[in-house]
Design a protein around this motif. Structure first.
Motif, mmCIF file in Angstrom:
data_model
loop_
_atom_site.group_PDB
_atom_site.id
_atom_site.type_symbol
_atom_site.label_atom_id
_atom_site.label_comp_id
_atom_site.label_asym_id
_atom_site.label_seq_id
_atom_site.Cartn_x
_atom_site.Cartn_y
_atom_site.Cartn_z
ATOM 1 N N LEU A 79 0.967 -1.205 -0.217
ATOM 2 C CA LEU A 79 -0.053 -0.023 -0.097
ATOM 3 C C LEU A 79 0.978 1.393 0.022
ATOM 4 O O LEU A 79 1.759 1.494 0.921
ATOM 5 C CB LEU A 79 -1.077 0.297 1.335
ATOM 6 N N GLY A 100 -2.968 -0.483 -3.468
ATOM 7 C CA GLY A 100 -3.612 0.644 -3.026
ATOM 8 C C GLY A 100 -2.899 1.874 -2.875
ATOM 9 O O GLY A 100 -1.535 1.775 -2.923
ATOM 10 N N ALA A 114 -8.142 0.449 4.961
ATOM 11 C CA ALA A 114 -7.234 -0.013 3.605
ATOM 12 C C ALA A 114 -6.410 -1.145 3.687
ATOM 13 O O ALA A 114 -6.146 -2.126 3.027
ATOM 14 C CB ALA A 114 -6.266 1.224 3.302
ATOM 15 N N ALA A 118 -6.269 -4.684 1.983
ATOM 16 C CA ALA A 118 -5.248 -5.179 1.267
ATOM 17 C C ALA A 118 -5.070 -6.718 1.532
ATOM 18 O O ALA A 118 -4.661 -7.462 0.938
ATOM 19 C CB ALA A 118 -4.280 -4.301 1.441
ATOM 20 N N TYR A 124 -7.542 -1.046 -2.412
ATOM 21 C CA TYR A 124 -7.950 0.307 -1.853
ATOM 22 C C TYR A 124 -7.476 1.467 -2.280
ATOM 23 O O TYR A 124 -6.069 1.633 -2.453
ATOM 24 C CB TYR A 124 -7.917 0.258 -0.154
#
Length: 216
Positions: A79, A100, A114, A118, A124
């Protein structure tokens, strides 16, 4: 328990992220690093589910580290977490295997949401980042707009309403409030929309909505 690696060159930021994620109860920060190179090495040596990765770092920046990270720890979901929300960064992160993209001014509950998304295999993208991407691609050739409108013809009226709000960058919860639906109902609509439009994630659907001139 979701195992997370936090990589940011600012110790204070890492400490804040650790505090937020630990408060969730189902998330554990198992390692921290300050460079993209450390991200790759730590992801290889720790069994992590999610890597929170800053973009601008010394030695190896986050975007450059993404392909190496995916090779070193293919099960880990990266992320991107950054103060830089330019569309090029968002698109580059997604193209290079990011799961994301969040801005550092996101609310703590969004960060937790998030990480959970994930870890469960989803993608996300924060609503604000979605808006950046959609706005950057507003001017399109006629052929691309026609193709987008043809694909949207597969949707029913209510699905088009939901898609229009995705195009505005709204979250499921915000779209639900706008349409007087529960968040779970909106989530179900989004799943059907992605299937009908053959889109991999809500970002692609949001871009398709803008291509077709729907919403926003």
């Amino acid at each position: 328990m979701i195992r997370v690696l936090v990589v940011d060159d600012e110790p204070l930021i890492r400490a804040g992220i650790r505090a937020i994620l630990t408060s969730a109860g189902d998330i554990e920060v198992v390692a921290e690093g300050g460079t993209g190179r450390e991200a790759v090495e730590l992801a290889r040596s720790h069994a992590v589910d999610v890597v929170l990765l800053d973009i601008q770092m010394p030695v190896l920046d986050g975007l450059s580290a993404l392909p190496e990270l995916r090779r070193a720890a293919p099960a880990a979901r990266p992320l991107i977490l950054t103060t830089f929300g330019e569309p090029d960064n968002v698109l580059a992160a997604l193209r290079r295997g990011g799961a994301g993209f969040l801005l550092k001014d996101s609310a703590p509950e969004e960060l937790i949401r998030a990480v959970r998304a994930a870890a469960s295999g989803g993608a996300y993208l924060s609503p604000s980042a979605t808006r950046h991407v959609v706005d950057s691609l507003a001017d399109l050739p006629d052929g691309r707009a026609d193709e987008a409108r043809e694909r949207l013809s597969r949707l029913g009226p209510r699905e088009r309403e939901v898609l229009a709000l995705l195009g505005e960058g709204l979250s499921n919860a915000d779209a639900g409030r706008r349409l007087h639906m529960s968040e779970a109902t909106v989530k179900a609509y989004v799943s059907r929309i992605l299937a009908k439009l053959d889109c991999a994630n809500r970002v692609q659907a949001a871009l398709l909505a803008r291509d077709a001139g729907l919403g926003g």
